[in-house]
Design a protein around this motif. Structure first.
Motif, PDB file in Angstrom:
ATOM      1  N   UNK A 173      21.831   3.144 -16.452  1.00 10.71           N
ATOM      2  CA  UNK A 173      21.411   4.172 -15.503  1.00 10.71           C
ATOM      3  C   UNK A 173      22.054   3.938 -14.136  1.00 10.71           C
ATOM      4  N   UNK A 174      22.035   2.704 -13.670  1.00 11.99           N
ATOM      5  CA  UNK A 174      22.633   2.373 -12.369  1.00 11.99           C
ATOM      6  C   UNK A 174      24.145   2.578 -12.386  1.00 11.99           C
ATOM      7  N   UNK A 175      24.786   2.219 -13.474  1.00 12.59           N
ATOM      8  CA  UNK A 175      26.235   2.419 -13.573  1.00 12.59           C
ATOM      9  C   UNK A 175      26.568   3.910 -13.544  1.00 12.59           C
ATOM     10  N   UNK A 176      25.793   4.724 -14.241  1.00  8.61           N
ATOM     11  CA  UNK A 176      26.037   6.171 -14.295  1.00  8.61           C
ATOM     12  C   UNK A 176      25.920   6.808 -12.914  1.00  8.61           C
ATOM     13  N   UNK A 177      25.103   6.247 -12.056  1.00 11.23           N
ATOM     14  CA  UNK A 177      24.894   6.787 -10.718  1.00 11.23           C
ATOM     15  C   UNK A 177      26.193   6.868  -9.929  1.00 11.23           C
ATOM     16  N   UNK A 178      27.112   5.949 -10.155  1.00 13.54           N
ATOM     17  CA  UNK A 178      28.366   5.917  -9.419  1.00 13.54           C
ATOM     18  C   UNK A 178      29.556   6.502 -10.164  1.00 13.54           C
ATOM     19  N   UNK A 179      29.324   7.091 -11.333  1.00 17.44           N
ATOM     20  CA  UNK A 179      30.407   7.649 -12.148  1.00 17.44           C
ATOM     21  C   UNK A 179      30.413   9.167 -12.012  1.00 17.44           C
ATOM     22  N   UNK A 180      31.579   9.723 -11.773  1.00 24.04           N
ATOM     23  CA  UNK A 180      31.702  11.172 -11.708  1.00 24.04           C
ATOM     24  C   UNK A 180      31.592  11.773 -13.109  1.00 24.04           C
ATOM     25  N   UNK A 181      31.054  12.989 -13.221  1.00 24.23           N
ATOM     26  CA  UNK A 181      30.971  13.639 -14.531  1.00 24.23           C
ATOM     27  C   UNK A 181      32.349  13.772 -15.175  1.00 24.23           C
ATOM     28  N   UNK A 182      32.406  13.584 -16.466  1.00 21.66           N
ATOM     29  CA  UNK A 182      33.643  13.696 -17.240  1.00 21.66           C
ATOM     30  C   UNK A 182      34.775  12.926 -16.562  1.00 21.66           C
ATOM     31  N   UNK A 183      34.597  11.621 -16.367  1.00 24.19           N
ATOM     32  CA  UNK A 183      35.574  10.848 -15.588  1.00 24.19           C
ATOM     33  C   UNK A 183      36.953  10.782 -16.220  1.00 24.19           C
ATOM     34  N   UNK A 184      37.087  11.107 -17.479  1.00 22.11           N
ATOM     35  CA  UNK A 184      38.395  11.086 -18.127  1.00 22.11           C
ATOM     36  C   UNK A 184      39.231  12.306 -17.749  1.00 22.11           C
ATOM     37  N   UNK A 185      38.633  13.304 -17.096  1.00 26.71           N
ATOM     38  CA  UNK A 185      39.385  14.471 -16.633  1.00 26.71           C
ATOM     39  C   UNK A 185      39.940  14.141 -15.249  1.00 26.71           C
ATOM     40  N   UNK A 186      41.187  13.794 -15.194  1.00 22.68           N
ATOM     41  CA  UNK A 186      41.794  13.378 -13.925  1.00 22.68           C
ATOM     42  C   UNK A 186      42.716  14.465 -13.404  1.00 22.68           C
ATOM     43  N   UNK A 187      42.995  14.399 -12.128  1.00 23.91           N
ATOM     44  CA  UNK A 187      43.976  15.289 -11.525  1.00 23.91           C
ATOM     45  C   UNK A 187      43.405  16.488 -10.807  1.00 23.91           C
ATOM     46  N   UNK A 188      42.238  16.958 -11.183  1.00 22.80           N
ATOM     47  CA  UNK A 188      41.657  18.117 -10.508  1.00 22.80           C
ATOM     48  C   UNK A 188      40.874  17.643  -9.288  1.00 22.80           C
ATOM     49  N   UNK A 189      40.928  18.410  -8.188  1.00 21.31           N
ATOM     50  CA  UNK A 189      40.133  18.008  -7.020  1.00 21.31           C
ATOM     51  C   UNK A 189      38.648  18.118  -7.339  1.00 21.31           C
ATOM     52  N   UNK A 190      37.890  17.212  -6.810  1.00 22.15           N
ATOM     53  CA  UNK A 190      36.446  17.218  -7.024  1.00 22.15           C
ATOM     54  C   UNK A 190      35.782  17.322  -5.667  1.00 22.15           C
ATOM     55  N   UNK A 191      35.260  18.498  -5.359  1.00 22.98           N
ATOM     56  CA  UNK A 191      34.667  18.721  -4.054  1.00 22.98           C
ATOM     57  C   UNK A 191      33.232  19.220  -4.130  1.00 22.98           C
ATOM     58  N   UNK A 192      32.856  19.863  -5.227  1.00 26.17           N
ATOM     59  CA  UNK A 192      31.499  20.407  -5.348  1.00 26.17           C
ATOM     60  C   UNK A 192      30.560  19.329  -5.873  1.00 26.17           C
ATOM     61  N   UNK A 193      29.275  19.466  -5.545  1.00 24.99           N
ATOM     62  CA  UNK A 193      28.289  18.461  -5.941  1.00 24.99           C
ATOM     63  C   UNK A 193      28.300  18.165  -7.426  1.00 24.99           C
ATOM     64  N   UNK A 194      28.419  19.194  -8.262  1.00 14.94           N
ATOM     65  CA  UNK A 194      28.377  18.975  -9.698  1.00 14.94           C
ATOM     66  C   UNK A 194      29.624  18.267 -10.220  1.00 14.94           C
ATOM     67  N   UNK A 195      30.631  18.102  -9.361  1.00 15.70           N
ATOM     68  CA  UNK A 195      31.858  17.402  -9.742  1.00 15.70           C
ATOM     69  C   UNK A 195      31.878  15.956  -9.244  1.00 15.70           C
ATOM     70  N   UNK A 196      30.873  15.590  -8.478  1.00 14.03           N
ATOM     71  CA  UNK A 196      30.811  14.256  -7.880  1.00 14.03           C
ATOM     72  C   UNK A 196      29.746  13.411  -8.564  1.00 14.03           C
ATOM     73  N   UNK A 197      29.804  12.107  -8.343  1.00 16.49           N
ATOM     74  CA  UNK A 197      28.757  11.237  -8.872  1.00 16.49           C
ATOM     75  C   UNK A 197      27.467  11.489  -8.096  1.00 16.49           C
ATOM     76  N   UNK A 198      26.366  11.102  -8.674  1.00  8.10           N
ATOM     77  CA  UNK A 198      25.089  11.276  -7.982  1.00  8.10           C
ATOM     78  C   UNK A 198      25.064  10.485  -6.673  1.00  8.10           C
ATOM     79  N   UNK A 199      25.677   9.313  -6.679  1.00 14.16           N
ATOM     80  CA  UNK A 199      25.743   8.497  -5.459  1.00 14.16           C
ATOM     81  C   UNK A 199      26.562   9.206  -4.383  1.00 14.16           C
ATOM     82  N   UNK A 200      27.668   9.842  -4.763  1.00 16.29           N
ATOM     83  CA  UNK A 200      28.492  10.566  -3.787  1.00 16.29           C
ATOM     84  C   UNK A 200      27.737  11.763  -3.213  1.00 16.29           C
TER      85      UNK A 200
END
Length: 190
Positions: A70-97
């Motif tokens: 659970x703690x590790x997931x807090x710092x991981x962005x959703x679908x972390x294997x999808x690289x290259x796209x900008x992540x600016x919206x809340x649903x694209x960021x980790x819960x910690x971010x």
């Protein structure tokens, strides 16, 4: 791990190239209690990618495993294997971010007195040309919050999230919306 033809735990997404970090130790359950078992690594990555999910330890997992995932997931962005796209919206960021972003904006606003609002030129009348300038998201959010407060607008939690989202746009958009609020708040009879 015979369940997965690639030799990885069932929680490993087919597009996720990362290897397992050990045997399955948790079950990740979605909002409807459908679940999949996984190693700690893929369990955390799956948990981070699902809204409303929770994690439970397998019966033979070491004590504290679910908490660690659970703690590790807090710092991981959703679908972390999808690289290259900008992540600016809340649903694209980790819960910690998302928490850090919200706290940063809240701190900026909390530190401002009404007289200390950022000196960002919010148009007072109809906007004929695009307002110019480059400002930080925090400055733009604080300026928008100051205009909303000036207009007597009471904000709820969702309102604050939208202010934070809007603050991430370019200044010409933020200034125009802030100008609408300012002018609407100054209308006679309001």
């Amino acid at each position: 791990m015979e369940d997965n033809p690639r030799g990885r735990c069932p929680a490993a997404h087919p597009e996720d190239p990362t290897p397992c970090d050990g045997p399955p130790v948790v079950t990740v359950l979605d909002a409807k209690n459908a679940g999949v078992v996984g190693c700690a690594h893929h369990g955390a990555r799956m948990l981070a990618s699902m809204h409303g999910a929770r994690v439970v330890p397998l019966p033979d997992a070491p004590q504290g495993t679910a908490i660690d995932v659970f703690k590790a997931a807090d710092g991981i962005r959703p679908f972390p294997w999808l690289a290259g796209a900008p992540r600016t919206r809340d649903e694209q960021l980790s819960r910690a971010e998302v928490r850090a972003r919200a706290a940063g904006l809240a701190e900026v606003v909390a530190e401002l007195d009404q007289d200390q609002a950022p000196e960002l030129a919010v148009p007072a009348g109809p906007v004929e040309t695009s307002p110019r300038g480059v400002h930080s998201d925090a400055e733009q959010g604080a300026a928008l919050l100051a205009v909303l407060a000036e207009a007597g607008v009471e904000l709820g939690e969702h309102d604050r999230r939208i202010v934070e989202w809007l603050a991430g746009w370019e200044w010409s958009t933020v200034a125009t919306v802030a100008s609408w609020v300012r002018r609407a708040g100054q209308e006679p009879g309001r």
